[in-house]
Design a protein around this motif. Structure first.
Motif, short mmCIF file in Angstrom:
data_model
loop_
_atom_site.label_atom_id
_atom_site.label_comp_id
_atom_site.label_asym_id
_atom_site.label_seq_id
_atom_site.Cartn_x
_atom_site.Cartn_y
_atom_site.Cartn_z
N ALA A 179 51.11 -41.72 -63.47
CA ALA A 179 51.29 -42.52 -62.27
C ALA A 179 52.26 -41.84 -61.30
CB ALA A 179 51.79 -43.92 -62.64
N ARG A 180 53.36 -41.29 -61.81
CA ARG A 180 54.31 -40.59 -60.94
C ARG A 180 53.65 -39.39 -60.26
NH1 ARG A 180 57.88 -41.59 -65.22
NH2 ARG A 180 57.54 -39.49 -66.06
N ASP B 237 51.23 -40.63 -57.49
CA ASP B 237 51.78 -41.59 -56.54
C ASP B 237 52.01 -40.93 -55.18
OD1 ASP B 237 52.89 -43.91 -55.46
OD2 ASP B 237 54.92 -43.40 -56.17
N TYR C 160 56.09 -47.90 -58.09
CA TYR C 160 55.44 -46.81 -57.35
C TYR C 160 55.02 -47.32 -55.97
CZ TYR C 160 55.38 -44.99 -62.08
OH TYR C 160 55.76 -44.59 -63.34
N PHE D 229 50.58 -46.21 -53.91
CA PHE D 229 49.23 -46.56 -54.32
C PHE D 229 48.68 -47.76 -53.55
CE2 PHE D 229 50.71 -44.69 -58.47
CZ PHE D 229 49.79 -43.64 -58.50
#
Length: 301
Positions: free
Chosen positions: A105-106, A109, A130, A133
């Protein structure tokens, strides 16, 4: 029939990680030979999940895979939205801190990238942690009642909502949606599942349990012809199928512009045939095959 004028269909394609090699070739052809493709279509995003990520959901896939960094570089090179399919429906708070999922995810992002999601627990966590997104409400919610679908469209957290494919033929109700809600609808075009299936949600939950490595009785699909697996020609006969003609003649003129193509669990050859069907002019489909894999020395058997 009313024809679409100056309207573009945005296709959301399967296999962000699973079909890296296919898209590396296909996107090059799309960029270099745009005249081969319908002028009314574009690539909205490519979606998928890295291997063995517990936030994943939808379908289990066994196709080729690529590293997350390679995939991110490909999305940046060709400028498409990369969507992570984090649609596991059975997540609990303890799953939110999975190191691998958070690392992915990082990495992704970045402005323009999205997440396909089912769990509200995960949604709230990702929104807080985050910042870049956008979110897509997953078809794994199996929203078969139009009133439930309408409520989902009104949720401001979601940029897009993918209804159950059984709502695709509710044209009168769809036509009555407000324009701002129409822009959020993302239709699943090519589902092969039995239209009258009542166990679709259990099927998705089965996938979620397997990804979480839970010990449970395996779900067995009892749908007619379900044991044959996905067949594109049979999907075309499904009442929920959205053809390229219906996109041009009904959906685009009515204000709908987003269309999802299923296929993460399939082979890349079949996925290519779907891309050809929806996006490539018939007279140029052979040329695209030749650019991607077909040559005069290739043997089938």
């Amino acid at each position: 029939m009313q024809k679409a004028e100056n309207k573009v269909a945005h296709f959301h394609l399967p296999g962000l990680f699973e079909f890296y090699e296919l898209y590396r070739r296909f996107l090059t052809v799309f960029a270099d030979y745009r005249e081969y493709f319908h002028d009314w279509c574009n690539i909205g995003s490519i979606y998928g999940s890295p291997a063995d990520t517990i936030w994943s959901g939808g379908r289990l896939e066994y196709a080729e895979r690529q590293t997350e960094l390679d995939v991110l570089e490909l999305s940046e090179q060709f400028g498409f939205s990369a969507r992570l399919t984090f649609s596991n429906s059975l997540l609990t708070e303890k799953h939110l801190f999975d190191q691998r999922c958070n690392r992915i995810a990082r990495l992704f992002d970045k402005p323009g990238n999205g997440i396909v999601i089912h769990s509200d627990i995960l949604l709230e966590y990702l929104k807080a942690k985050y910042r870049n997104f956008y979110f897509v409400s997953s078809t794994t919610k199996v929203l078969t009642e139009f009133s439930d679908f309408h409520k989902e469209l009104e949720r401001t957290e979601f940029s897009y909502v993918v209804p159950d494919f059984r709502l695709n033929d509710k044209r009168n109700l769809l036509s009555e949606l407000e324009p701002d809600l129409k822009s959020k609808v993302e239709f699943l075009c090519n589902e092969c599942c039995w239209f009258d299936c009542r166990n679709r949600k259990k099927c998705y939950e089965n996938v979620s349990r397997r990804i979480l490595h839970e010990d449970f009785p395996e779900f067995e699909c009892k749908s007619p012809l379900g044991n044959e697996g996905y067949v594109f020609s049979r999907a075309m006969e499904n009442k929920g199928f959205i053809s390229r003609e219906s996109i041009q003649d009904f959906f685009l003129p009515k204000g709908f512009a987003n269309f999802k193509i299923e296929g993460r669990s399939l082979g890349s050859a079949l996925v290519l045939e779907m891309l050809l069907y929806y996006m490539v002019k018939p007279e140029h489909q052979l040329k695209v095959r030749e650019k991607i894999y077909l040559d005069n020395t290739l043997d089938l058997f």
